[in-house]
Design a protein around this motif. Structure first.
Motif, PDB file in Angstrom:
ATOM      1  N   PHE A  35      10.889   3.505   3.499  1.00 51.21           N
ATOM      2  CA  PHE A  35      12.269   4.040   3.283  1.00 51.21           C
ATOM      3  C   PHE A  35      12.661   4.185   4.637  1.00 51.21           C
ATOM      4  CE2 PHE A  35      15.806   6.509   2.676  1.00 51.21           C
ATOM      5  CZ  PHE A  35      16.373   6.062   1.848  1.00 51.21           C
ATOM      6  N   PRO A  36      13.345   3.343   5.502  1.00 53.54           N
ATOM      7  CA  PRO A  36      14.056   3.369   6.731  1.00 53.54           C
ATOM      8  C   PRO A  36      15.047   4.893   6.592  1.00 53.54           C
ATOM      9  CG  PRO A  36      14.312   1.322   5.925  1.00 53.54           C
ATOM     10  CD  PRO A  36      13.941   2.212   4.711  1.00 53.54           C
ATOM     11  N   PHE A  81       0.907  -1.249   0.013  1.00 58.35           N
ATOM     12  CA  PHE A  81       0.029  -0.048  -0.031  1.00 58.35           C
ATOM     13  C   PHE A  81       0.936   1.269   0.278  1.00 58.35           C
ATOM     14  CE2 PHE A  81      -3.289  -3.015   1.811  1.00 58.35           C
ATOM     15  CZ  PHE A  81      -4.240  -2.529   0.970  1.00 58.35           C
ATOM     16  N   PRO A 140      12.822   5.758  12.686  1.00 54.05           N
ATOM     17  CA  PRO A 140      11.716   6.415  11.952  1.00 54.05           C
ATOM     18  C   PRO A 140      11.854   5.695  10.485  1.00 54.05           C
ATOM     19  CG  PRO A 140      13.676   7.679  12.240  1.00 54.05           C
ATOM     20  CD  PRO A 140      13.716   6.789  13.041  1.00 54.05           C
ATOM     21  N   VAL A 141      10.778   5.164   9.895  1.00 54.88           N
ATOM     22  CA  VAL A 141      10.731   4.836   8.529  1.00 54.88           C
ATOM     23  C   VAL A 141       9.778   5.668   7.820  1.00 54.88           C
ATOM     24  CG1 VAL A 141       9.719   3.123   7.038  1.00 54.88           C
ATOM     25  CG2 VAL A 141      10.689   2.436   9.376  1.00 54.88           C
ATOM     26  N   LEU A 142      10.074   6.227   6.388  1.00 52.06           N
ATOM     27  CA  LEU A 142       9.151   7.249   5.753  1.00 52.06           C
ATOM     28  C   LEU A 142       8.173   6.095   4.857  1.00 52.06           C
ATOM     29  CD1 LEU A 142      11.421   9.918   4.596  1.00 52.06           C
ATOM     30  CD2 LEU A 142       9.933   9.934   6.323  1.00 52.06           C
ATOM     31  N   VAL A 143       7.168   6.445   4.830  1.00 48.93           N
ATOM     32  CA  VAL A 143       6.183   5.665   4.090  1.00 48.93           C
ATOM     33  C   VAL A 143       5.469   6.430   3.160  1.00 48.93           C
ATOM     34  CG1 VAL A 143       4.085   4.079   4.125  1.00 48.93           C
ATOM     35  CG2 VAL A 143       5.552   4.201   6.142  1.00 48.93           C
ATOM     36  N   SER A 144       5.543   6.277   1.912  1.00 48.81           N
ATOM     37  CA  SER A 144       5.346   6.968   0.838  1.00 48.81           C
ATOM     38  C   SER A 144       4.250   6.204  -0.083  1.00 48.81           C
ATOM     39  CB  SER A 144       6.361   7.559  -0.176  1.00 48.81           C
ATOM     40  OG  SER A 144       7.242   6.503  -0.595  1.00 48.81           O
ATOM     41  N   GLY A 145       3.356   7.110  -0.725  1.00 51.04           N
ATOM     42  CA  GLY A 145       2.413   6.506  -1.599  1.00 51.04           C
ATOM     43  C   GLY A 145       1.986   7.487  -2.759  1.00 51.04           C
ATOM     44  N   THR A 146       1.671   6.876  -3.744  1.00 50.43           N
ATOM     45  CA  THR A 146       1.438   7.933  -5.084  1.00 50.43           C
ATOM     46  C   THR A 146      -0.057   7.269  -5.803  1.00 50.43           C
ATOM     47  OG1 THR A 146       1.848   8.778  -7.353  1.00 50.43           O
ATOM     48  CG2 THR A 146       2.612   6.689  -6.630  1.00 50.43           C
ATOM     49  N   LEU A 185       9.076   8.067  -6.580  1.00 47.65           N
ATOM     50  CA  LEU A 185       7.866   7.218  -6.898  1.00 47.65           C
ATOM     51  C   LEU A 185       7.403   7.666  -8.434  1.00 47.65           C
ATOM     52  CD1 LEU A 185       7.410   7.765  -3.565  1.00 47.65           C
ATOM     53  CD2 LEU A 185       5.616   6.398  -3.969  1.00 47.65           C
ATOM     54  N   PHE A 217       0.943  12.451  -4.344  1.00 47.92           N
ATOM     55  CA  PHE A 217       2.337  11.983  -3.536  1.00 47.92           C
ATOM     56  C   PHE A 217       1.989  12.331  -2.250  1.00 47.92           C
ATOM     57  CE2 PHE A 217       3.681  12.999  -8.032  1.00 47.92           C
ATOM     58  CZ  PHE A 217       3.891  11.671  -8.424  1.00 47.92           C
ATOM     59  N   THR A 218       2.166  11.412  -1.438  1.00 46.39           N
ATOM     60  CA  THR A 218       2.337  11.790   0.198  1.00 46.39           C
ATOM     61  C   THR A 218       3.532  10.781   0.804  1.00 46.39           C
ATOM     62  OG1 THR A 218       0.976  12.065   2.255  1.00 46.39           O
ATOM     63  CG2 THR A 218       0.833   9.906   0.898  1.00 46.39           C
ATOM     64  N   VAL A 219       3.878  11.338   1.744  1.00 45.86           N
ATOM     65  CA  VAL A 219       5.085  10.831   2.650  1.00 45.86           C
ATOM     66  C   VAL A 219       4.520  10.967   4.094  1.00 45.86           C
ATOM     67  CG1 VAL A 219       7.234  10.905   3.515  1.00 45.86           C
ATOM     68  CG2 VAL A 219       6.939  11.373   1.144  1.00 45.86           C
ATOM     69  N   GLY A 266       5.287   2.868   0.183  1.00 47.16           N
ATOM     70  CA  GLY A 266       6.508   2.492  -0.204  1.00 47.16           C
ATOM     71  C   GLY A 266       7.483   2.849   1.094  1.00 47.16           C
ATOM     72  N   PHE A 305       3.417  15.141   4.632  1.00 45.71           N
ATOM     73  CA  PHE A 305       3.269  16.071   3.542  1.00 45.71           C
ATOM     74  C   PHE A 305       2.768  15.498   2.242  1.00 45.71           C
ATOM     75  CE2 PHE A 305       7.788  14.891   3.656  1.00 45.71           C
ATOM     76  CZ  PHE A 305       7.916  14.725   2.209  1.00 45.71           C
ATOM     77  N   ASP A 364      -3.728   5.154   2.081  1.00 46.57           N
ATOM     78  CA  ASP A 364      -2.734   4.048   1.794  1.00 46.57           C
ATOM     79  C   ASP A 364      -1.491   3.926   2.724  1.00 46.57           C
ATOM     80  OD1 ASP A 364      -3.720   2.773  -0.444  1.00 46.57           O
ATOM     81  OD2 ASP A 364      -2.419   3.432  -2.075  1.00 46.57           O
ATOM     82  N   GLN A 380      -0.499   1.489   6.459  1.00 43.20           N
ATOM     83  CA  GLN A 380       0.587   0.914   6.834  1.00 43.20           C
ATOM     84  C   GLN A 380       1.083   1.293   8.340  1.00 43.20           C
ATOM     85  OE1 GLN A 380       2.507  -0.950   4.828  1.00 43.20           O
ATOM     86  NE2 GLN A 380       2.193  -0.409   2.671  1.00 43.20           N
ATOM     87  N   LEU A 412       4.956  -0.159  12.515  1.00 43.57           N
ATOM     88  CA  LEU A 412       4.255  -0.537  11.287  1.00 43.57           C
ATOM     89  C   LEU A 412       3.419  -1.680  11.459  1.00 43.57           C
ATOM     90  CD1 LEU A 412       7.517   0.131   8.891  1.00 43.57           C
ATOM     91  CD2 LEU A 412       5.418   1.586   8.929  1.00 43.57           C
TER      92      LEU A 412
END
Lengths: 338, 338
Positions: free
Chosen positions: A37-38, A33, B47-53, A95, B148-150, A35, B93, B83, B87, B158
């Motif tokens: 990125f640690p 769902f 911290p983990v960045l979770v992104s989606g488009t 992305l 796109f979001t992060v 992506g 943003f 999305d 996770q 998670l």
């Protein structure tokens, strides 16, 4: 899913494409769902995420007409990561969004091969994407591409216009041709006002039009980032839509002008031909095209030689193209020799 | 810039739009080469960045046909932030990409008003965007939107499919209608197979078709995030393309099935009518539409009452819709009562 497929959307084709991209990018986590990125933050005191989104404009229509889709993804990545680099940040991940009339696996794979290639050139990671099959929105064979990247920098290392001084030297990094801007004008001149074919070669150009126009946008990350890390770069303008004038203007503080010496580099042949064939004014040129400089760096006079040497060593063609002088946020390019 | 404008691209209109968005979003920093987001990391160990488009698919064509552009941006944000929420991450943003044939200030402002509204509903920040005027790519009045979001989460927080157990309860959060998927099928049924007008109201539906179809996708961030933070949610499926079957299937480990009790919630009237008018099989329905559930949460039986109470308090309509049982990653929805 028969009804949906009949309505023009093949969900299974989409799933199959995700598998292809996993293979291309060596990233098995794609397709979740979101992506992941640690963040490794050891080196950052006050980390700032710097993000950018862009497309490649109607360069796409040239790729579509030529049936050459393998480099347009490089353009997409370049447009995004060069913007993030211009802030002084290191691109971390990327992305892509592919909107398409009908999902052709071969075509989509070619497009995404370029994306994967670009991401690799930028030293970033492809963490996700979306392929949206939209019958009735895009004509058959047409597609649009949007890209999105996130980079990171320490707050104190972000490039600021306030760091610029009169006397700073402007260095220009050679572009690889038109890059990804001005293509509506290019197409208007070549294919509407005139009737060139993509197989034609213009005098002075090495390649036929399809390959000349589709030269992929240069990705400057790996050559410029080490210089930013060393504190050798004061500011960066990524030359995109709006051309040299608009984009260099964006980095200037209110009390400085950028003065270019237009005898110091050569405009690519393709741009000269476009100017002649399209009867473009000098203002049209400077406000639309990169004129041969994909990125302009402002450096202290004392750092100039080291920066130029390291850029050349990294494979860039670099010119000393001008300097900052006291003024009022104007970009001055005389018509001289270009 | 006369030549470029004559070729169909009005750079100045683009600059004007950036000013409008600055005002709408109260973010003066928009328009830089990259969008900035300082990271406050105190609360995160890893911290983990979770992104989606995502995009909104051909729901756009309904908005375009109806001339109603003010909510499609909410859909765009919703598709992306839900999305990321699924996770277990908090959206930080957002950036938007608007590809458009001809930049109409009024239309673009309406579209971006929805984006700004959606970003606010998600508690996120709009840090950037791109508006690409692409004559010849999009028909006049047409446009495509990508978002796109992060977001961010602690590695340990998670949501993982491996945390799921047989006996976990499935809670369904009511959708606000069709949300942003299945629109190629919807349009095929209503406007190609049949000849409904957007002003028609289908029996059982409260609104006329244009408003019924354009109900904005619900954004679940503010109601669900506090429950994730408390560790009360085991897993989340955001119900998008592929419908209830595909999306719930994605969160299941290999040894569990999801069993839905289809008497426990009601399918929205618009979907029932589409099923009848379009003669859709039950499989077509479950593989395409959300069936009235925009998000499905898996929770421990012991947490069920607290979670349901808090969700209701936050304004959600929530149903206990099924449970996890020993199985083989199958989603079982009987045709019963839907």
């Amino acid at each position: 899913m028969d009804a949906y497929k009949k309505a023009g959307v093949d969900i299974n084709a989409g799933y199959k494409l995700v598998d292809e991209i996993k293979k291309l990018s060596h990233n098995d986590a794609l397709g979740a769902f979101g992506g992941m990125f640690p963040l490794a933050l050891g080196q950052y005191k006050k980390p700032v995420l710097v993000s950018g989104t862009d497309g490649v404009g109607t360069k796409l229509l040239v790729a579509i007409q030529a049936g050459l889709h393998e480099t347009i993804g490089i353009d997409l990545v370049a447009m995004c990561v060069n913007d993030v680099l211009a802030q002084g940040a290191k691109p971390l991940f990327f992305l892509d969004y592919l909107g398409i009339g009908h999902l052709d696996q071969t075509q989509a794979k070619e497009i995404l091969t370029g994306v994967v290639n670009g991401v690799s050139q930028a030293g970033a990671k492809l963490v996700g994407g979306e392929t949206a099959e939209m019958p009735d929105m895009y004509q058959h064979g047409h597609y649009d591409l949007a890209g999105f990247t996130v980079g990171i920098a320490d707050q104190d290392k972000l490039l600021k216009t306030t760091d610029l001084q009169a006397g700073d030297v402007l260095l220009g990094l050679a572009s690889n041709g038109l890059h990804s801007n001005g293509f509506s004008l290019v197409r208007d001149i070549l294919f509407k006002q005139h009737h060139y074919s993509l197989d034609d070669r213009l005098p002075g150009c090495k390649l036929d039009l399809k390959h000349e126009l589709l030269r992929p946008t240069r990705i400057y990350v790996k050559s410029v980032l080490p210089l930013i890390d060393q504190g050798l770069i004061q500011s960066i303008a990524h030359i995109t839509g709006g051309g040299l004038i608009e984009n260099v203007g964006r980095i200037l503080p209110a009390d400085l002008n950028a003065e270019f010496d237009s005898t110091s580099w050569k405009m690519p042949a393709i741009m000269k031909k476009l100017q002649t064939i399209g009867q473009l004014s000098f203002e049209d040129m400077t406000n639309t095209f990169n004129l041969g400089l994909g990125m302009v760096l402002a450096v202290r006079p004392a750092d100039k030689s080291q920066v130029m040497a390291e850029l050349k060593k990294a494979g860039e063609t670099v010119y000393q193209v001008g300097k900052l002088v006291t003024g009022s946020k104007k970009v001055v390019i005389r018509e001289d020799a270009l």
